[in-house]
Design an enzyme around this catalytic site. Structure first.
Site, PDB file in Angstrom:
ATOM      1  CG  HIS A   1       8.809  86.761 -81.661  1.00 47.14           C
ATOM      2  ND1 HIS A   1       9.735  86.718 -80.663  1.00 47.14           N
ATOM      3  CD2 HIS A   1       9.331  87.608 -82.591  1.00 47.14           C
ATOM      4  CE1 HIS A   1      10.773  87.468 -80.964  1.00 47.14           C
ATOM      5  NE2 HIS A   1      10.545  88.029 -82.143  1.00 47.14           N
TER       6      HIS A   1
ATOM      7  NE  ARG B   1      14.793  89.494 -79.099  1.00 50.27           N
ATOM      8  CZ  ARG B   1      14.476  89.628 -80.398  1.00 50.27           C
ATOM      9  NH1 ARG B   1      13.266  90.026 -80.755  1.00 50.27           N
ATOM     10  NH2 ARG B   1      15.355  89.342 -81.332  1.00 50.27           N
TER      11      ARG B   1
END
Ligand code: NAP
Ligand code: GLV
Length: 309
Positions: free
Chosen positions: A272, A224
């Site tokens: 991502h 993250r």
């Protein structure tokens, strides 16, 4: 059971609904509709669900996440303790995460970036042979993703250290528990972060941690964005403490066009995509769990709210 599919990010949500319905013929699956009040759903299958989900579906007992990380869900207002939160376990992501890490590990340890630069100058210049002992990979997280990443690196004979809360062993690697962080970092040349984002791990990738790595270290963050203190990374790159970084996740996504990461040659940015949950495997896993809970059987992958993962 009645199941609602609710995601603000899926480009083709109807395809998911059809696939889930086909896998769950004894249940009703429908697409979240902003306009049509329902209140009948027992379970929701979600990734970045709409904010109104819990108000509009007060009968929810299960929330099945399409991804492994549940940090965003845990912070949603209205998430009641009565709802059982279930994360994806692999779903085709772990092998992709391993591929991603191997790509950047090999690019650095075999000088492939430098050879690309040499090709641009039509320059034939063999560089030094690899010394594998100088390329210890340190994997933060020994879960579904971390274990697969660590094993993939070990299979190519890189020395691998793995750090986790419990010191969970991963075959072919050296394992470290929470108190072993300093020893783990002191060995590590390529640091791979696959921790969940929790109160304990937010901001963990910071200057004081980078300073404990071996010289000329490389960072791969596939967990993250909020694990990383961006200004500490840039400062450590400028100081030569780190040689570079591959980053797949960011505090703000999409990464804003004026963000310094985009134009820094030492940083590789991907949007991502390190590990995508694949539809077939994901639907099969979630459908299996829905069938199990409908029959009163136990399931795996239930998030521990106290641990936050
Ligand atoms: P997991 O199976 O729950 O594993 C989490 C690991 O982290 C466990 O080994 C756990 O230790 C360790 N851990 C948790 N808190 C810790 C702490 N405070 N200190 C040290 N170790 C700690 O999770 P996973 O399936 O491997 O996924 C990990 C993360 O990867 C997800 O949360 C998500 O953020 C990220 N992810 C990203 C992508 C992408 O495309 N970029 C795709 C999938 C997943 P124990 O073993 O002792 O419990
Ligand atoms: C992706 O980031 C996931 O958590 O599955």
């Amino acid at each position: 059971m009645e199941i609602v599919f609710a995601s603000r990010h899926e480009s083709n949500p109807l395809e998911w609904v059809r696939a889930l319905q086909a896998a769950l013929p004894d249940h009703r699956v429908r697409l979240w509709d902003d306009e049509e009040p329902s209140g009948r759903a027992d379970a929701a299958v979600v990734w970045a669900p709409p904010a109104g989900l819990f108000d509009r579906e007060p009968g929810l007992k299960y929330l099945f996440n399409l991804g492994a990380g549940v940090d965003a869900l845990l912070h949603m207002p209205g998430l009641s303790d009565r709802i059982t939160l279930v994360r994806m376990e692999d779903g085709g992501m772990a092998v992709q995460m391993a591929e991603y890490v191997l790509h950047y590990l090999i690019r650095e340890s075999r000088d492939l970036g430098r050879y690309a630069a040499q090709q641009a100058q039509a320059r034939w210049q063999p560089l030094a042979d690899i010394d594998r002992s100088a390329w210890t990979v340190g994997v933060m997280g020994a879960g579904v993703m971390g274990a697969r990443v660590a094993q993939a690196c070990a299979a190519l004979e890189y020395p691998v250290a793995v750090w986790s809360r419990s010191g969970r062993p991963v075959a072919g690697t050296e394992s470290f528990g929470r108190d072993g962080l300093a020893d783990f970092l002191a060995r590590t040349r390529v640091l791979v972060n696959v921790l969940p984002l929790t109160g304990d791990t937010r901001g963990i990738l910071c200057r004081s941690l980078f300073q404990q790595l071996r010289p000329d270290a490389y960072l791969i963050n596939i967990a993250r964005g909020d694990h990383l203190v961006a200004e500490d990374l840039l400062a450590c790159l400028d100081e030569g403490r780190l040689r570079g970084a591959a980053l797949d996740a960011f505090s703000q996504e999409p990464l804003p066009p004026d963000h310094p990461f985009w134009h820094d040659a030492r940083i590789q940015v991907t949007p991502h995509v390190a590990g995508a949950s694949l539809m077939d495997l994901t639907v099969r896993q979630i459908a299996g769990k829905i069938d199990a809970v409908a029959q009163g059987q136990p399931i795996t992958g239930i998030v521990d709210r106290a641990r936050q993962y």
